[in-house]
Scaffold this motif. Structure first.
Motif, PDB file in Angstrom:
ATOM      1  N   GLN A 158       4.695  -3.616   7.449  1.00 24.81           N
ATOM      2  CA  GLN A 158       5.361  -3.129   6.537  1.00 24.81           C
ATOM      3  C   GLN A 158       5.649  -4.491   5.505  1.00 24.81           C
ATOM      4  O   GLN A 158       5.096  -4.252   4.258  1.00 24.81           O
ATOM      5  CB  GLN A 158       6.660  -2.517   6.416  1.00 24.81           C
ATOM      6  N   GLU A 159       5.845  -5.220   5.894  1.00 18.21           N
ATOM      7  CA  GLU A 159       6.253  -6.511   5.074  1.00 18.21           C
ATOM      8  C   GLU A 159       4.748  -7.226   4.640  1.00 18.21           C
ATOM      9  O   GLU A 159       4.736  -7.654   3.547  1.00 18.21           O
ATOM     10  CB  GLU A 159       7.062  -7.659   5.765  1.00 18.21           C
ATOM     11  N   LEU A 160       3.697  -7.291   5.375  1.00 20.64           N
ATOM     12  CA  LEU A 160       2.633  -7.575   5.234  1.00 20.64           C
ATOM     13  C   LEU A 160       1.930  -6.805   4.048  1.00 20.64           C
ATOM     14  O   LEU A 160       1.171  -6.964   3.357  1.00 20.64           O
ATOM     15  CB  LEU A 160       1.630  -7.773   6.525  1.00 20.64           C
ATOM     16  N   ILE A 161       2.115  -5.536   4.405  1.00 25.92           N
ATOM     17  CA  ILE A 161       1.264  -4.586   3.416  1.00 25.92           C
ATOM     18  C   ILE A 161       1.887  -4.591   1.876  1.00 25.92           C
ATOM     19  O   ILE A 161       1.427  -4.804   1.150  1.00 25.92           O
ATOM     20  CB  ILE A 161       1.670  -3.190   3.870  1.00 25.92           C
ATOM     21  N   LEU A 162       3.440  -4.874   1.889  1.00 28.47           N
ATOM     22  CA  LEU A 162       3.868  -5.089   0.724  1.00 28.47           C
ATOM     23  C   LEU A 162       3.451  -6.451   0.000  1.00 28.47           C
ATOM     24  O   LEU A 162       3.408  -6.409  -1.294  1.00 28.47           O
ATOM     25  CB  LEU A 162       5.641  -5.127   0.679  1.00 28.47           C
ATOM     26  N   ALA A 166      -7.697   0.289   1.357  1.00 27.61           N
ATOM     27  CA  ALA A 166      -8.761   0.068   2.542  1.00 27.61           C
ATOM     28  C   ALA A 166      -7.668  -1.120   3.367  1.00 27.61           C
ATOM     29  O   ALA A 166      -7.698  -0.797   4.801  1.00 27.61           O
ATOM     30  CB  ALA A 166      -9.875  -0.554   2.378  1.00 27.61           C
ATOM     31  N   VAL A 167      -7.171  -2.104   2.840  1.00 29.03           N
ATOM     32  CA  VAL A 167      -6.326  -3.155   3.547  1.00 29.03           C
ATOM     33  C   VAL A 167      -5.214  -2.194   4.588  1.00 29.03           C
ATOM     34  O   VAL A 167      -4.890  -2.611   5.368  1.00 29.03           O
ATOM     35  CB  VAL A 167      -5.741  -4.043   2.748  1.00 29.03           C
ATOM     36  N   LYS A 168      -4.347  -1.397   3.638  1.00 26.22           N
ATOM     37  CA  LYS A 168      -3.406  -0.599   4.180  1.00 26.22           C
ATOM     38  C   LYS A 168      -4.042   0.385   5.218  1.00 26.22           C
ATOM     39  O   LYS A 168      -3.041   0.204   6.577  1.00 26.22           O
ATOM     40  CB  LYS A 168      -2.721   0.209   2.968  1.00 26.22           C
ATOM     41  N   ARG A 169      -4.945   0.898   5.044  1.00 23.48           N
ATOM     42  CA  ARG A 169      -5.467   1.772   6.290  1.00 23.48           C
ATOM     43  C   ARG A 169      -5.777   1.030   7.486  1.00 23.48           C
ATOM     44  O   ARG A 169      -5.426   1.443   8.568  1.00 23.48           O
ATOM     45  CB  ARG A 169      -6.354   2.615   5.822  1.00 23.48           C
ATOM     46  N   LEU A 214     -10.735  -7.755   0.508  1.00 19.77           N
ATOM     47  CA  LEU A 214      -9.803  -8.747  -0.368  1.00 19.77           C
ATOM     48  C   LEU A 214     -10.503  -8.796  -1.665  1.00 19.77           C
ATOM     49  O   LEU A 214     -10.035  -8.897  -2.864  1.00 19.77           O
ATOM     50  CB  LEU A 214      -9.511 -10.128   0.277  1.00 19.77           C
ATOM     51  N   GLU A 215     -12.147  -9.302  -1.383  1.00 15.57           N
ATOM     52  CA  GLU A 215     -12.818  -9.484  -2.830  1.00 15.57           C
ATOM     53  C   GLU A 215     -12.981  -8.325  -3.588  1.00 15.57           C
ATOM     54  O   GLU A 215     -12.993  -8.442  -5.035  1.00 15.57           O
ATOM     55  CB  GLU A 215     -14.237  -9.923  -2.362  1.00 15.57           C
ATOM     56  N   ARG A 216     -12.873  -7.205  -3.076  1.00 21.59           N
ATOM     57  CA  ARG A 216     -12.948  -5.980  -3.819  1.00 21.59           C
ATOM     58  C   ARG A 216     -11.623  -5.354  -4.341  1.00 21.59           C
ATOM     59  O   ARG A 216     -11.354  -4.326  -5.155  1.00 21.59           O
ATOM     60  CB  ARG A 216     -13.301  -4.694  -3.024  1.00 21.59           C
ATOM     61  N   PHE A 217     -10.339  -6.091  -4.124  1.00 25.08           N
ATOM     62  CA  PHE A 217      -8.940  -5.787  -4.175  1.00 25.08           C
ATOM     63  C   PHE A 217      -8.659  -4.477  -3.821  1.00 25.08           C
ATOM     64  O   PHE A 217      -7.926  -3.509  -4.416  1.00 25.08           O
ATOM     65  CB  PHE A 217      -8.896  -5.921  -5.931  1.00 25.08           C
TER      66      PHE A 217
END
Length: 490
Positions: free
Chosen positions: A358-362, A289-292, A282-285
């Motif tokens: 999917q909602e969380l990723i969006l 990586a979050v999605k994977r 999150l700090e790196r935006f």
């Protein structure tokens, strides 16, 4: 059930009568009226459960009398109109109509309205042909009564709001042989007595028949007969199997299988290492990586599955990390806060895992974009605050980088970095250029001495001003003044 069709158009009346007979609706008697007077007579004589009425046929002066008849002699009303106006809608509301249809009528919508209205009346004593005996009712789901073991199906729509429509569909469905439909909250149990084999083929056929008229997905748990188990035991096993829809989705016929009999262990909380991973991503935006991480963690499950509630708890643990990130960037308000609360509701109640993910990723895509903009805006704001302070105090010989950085709310090193990045200039260069610019203006426009100009522009001494002037412009302040005054006026 009795139906009165009050419609001026002969063809419309016959089409509705045919529709009622063609779709096996629970309506035994149909009466037709071509005028308001005929309608009111039929309402008095037959007291029908259901009225279909064309609102446009009722003159304004007969509206109060027609309203009185409807309220006295009819229980449910479906209205139709060729005028899609607020006035017609208000009339339908006044009569508490089940539905207001706009002409030209669509058979599918009329069929749906008739089914909805019919469902509002008490169910028939038997929901299918054949007396199943006293044990095959709700008691068999909750008591271990000895009885012949039927097929036990559990039928559920993905959207809970569709449960009444599912019950109507099952009630009217032509099951093979004896059947009983037992409506429950958000699902229905079907007890089937004459199906061959394991019943999966019949369940898939029911699923296809449902999808001919409905886009919303349905799932069926099909438990074949088992002489060793009571209906209650079969029902309880079906409830456990229904949980697999959380991982595999709906549009499924689910049958007992060895891989479903065990449950996978799952830690519902993030480990300290996983928390650090999330903080770093999150700090790196780092959206990719979050999605994977989310896809690797929550997609493509294979049996045995964990408890859905453990998965939901794990998702809320991730949401806690996201919440802290939102607070850091002051995004825990307004539209972003409302979206966060909606996502929290999805995690708690959405029946399918991949839809939640999917909602969380969006949501995270939008959140990281907003946070990055907020950070860039904060950086720009810091630079602007520092520059405003520098502009106001550049004449002060004691102005330093530390004072400008303090005014910007940043450390000296970070403010210097931001200034260089945003404006392409160091603090010392900006200050020297701004003082020289002001000194040149005063030399051109005033008769102040070089000493006085040095004092007014922050150079401390005339000697220092002269030295900087010569280094930057390759001439003295006096030579610059003389050269400017020798130029022709503009």
């Amino acid at each position: 059930m009795k139906l009165v069709i009050a419609e001026r158009d002969d063809k419309e009346r016959e089409a509705i009568r045919w529709l009622v007979s063609a779709y096996s609706l629970p309506i035994e008697h149909v009466y037709t009226a071509a005028t308001v007077e005929e309608m009111m007579v039929l309402l008095e004589q037959e007291a029908p459960e259901l009225l279909y009425v064309e609102l446009d046929m009722i003159p304004y002066d007969q509206w109060p009398r027609a309203t009185a008849h409807v309220r006295l002699f009819c229980r449910r009303v479906i209205a139709a109109t060729a005028e899609a106006t607020f006035a017609r809608a208000k009339q339908a509301i006044d009569w508490q109509c089940v539905d207001l249809l706009v002409k030209p009528l669509e058979p599918a919508k009329l069929k749906q309205a008739l089914r909805t209205a019919a469902s509002l009346f008490p169910s028939r004593p038997s929901l299918a042909a054949g007396g199943e005996g006293p044990h095959h009712d709700y008691r068999s789901l909750f008591c271990d009564d000895p009885a012949a073991s039927p097929h036990v199906w559990l039928v559920q729509a993905e959207q809970p709001a569709l449960s009444p429509e599912v019950i109507r569909f099952l009630t009217d469905y032509p099951f093979r042989g004896r059947a009983r439909v037992l409506p429950l909250t958000y699902m229905a149990v079907c007890l089937l007595f004459d199906l061959p084999g394991d019943g999966k083929e019949a369940a898939w056929k029911l699923l296809r028949d449902w999808e001919e008229d409905h886009h919303e997905p349905l799932a069926i748990v099909a438990m074949p007969p088992d002489g060793r188990k009571t209906v209650r035991a079969q029902y309880q096993a079906a409830r456990r199997l229904l949980e697999t829809t959380f991982f595999i989705g709906y549009r499924q016929v689910i049958a007992p299988a060895p891989e479903y009999e065990q449950q996978r262990e799952l830690d519902p909380f993030l480990t300290p290492e996983e928390q650090r991973q999330w903080i770093g991503m999150l700090e790196r935006f780092d959206y990719e990586a979050v999605k994977r991480w989310l896809q690797r963690e929550f997609w493509h499950w294979t049996p045995p599955f964990p408890s859905p509630e453990m998965v939901r708890t794990r998702l809320t643990s991730i949401l806690a990390q996201i919440r802290r990130f939102m607070k850091t960037y002051r995004l825990d308000r307004g539209m972003t806060e409302r979206e966060y609360m909606r996502l929290f509701h999805e995690i708690l109640y959405n029946p399918v895992l991949y839809r939640i993910v999917q909602e969380l990723i969006l949501f995270l895509y939008r959140l990281l974009h907003e946070a990055k903009q907020a950070e860039e805006g904060a950086r720009a704001d810091a630079v602007e605050r520092g520059l405003r302070y520098m502009e106001a105090h550049f004449r002060d010989p004691s102005l330093t980088l530390e004072k400008a950085a303090a005014a910007a709310g940043r450390s000296p090193a970070y403010f210097s970095h931001l200034l260089s990045k945003k404006r392409g200039i160091t603090f010392r260069q900006w200050l020297t250029n701004r003082r020289l610019e002001e000194a040149k203006r005063l030399l051109r426009q005033t008769d102040l001495s070089v000493k006085e100009i040095a004092e007014q522009t922050g150079f401390r001494t005339a000697h220092y001003l002269t030295r900087v002037f010569k280094a930057e412009l390759n001439e003295t302040p006096t030579a610059y003044r003389d050269g400017q005054r020798a130029l022709p006026p503009r």
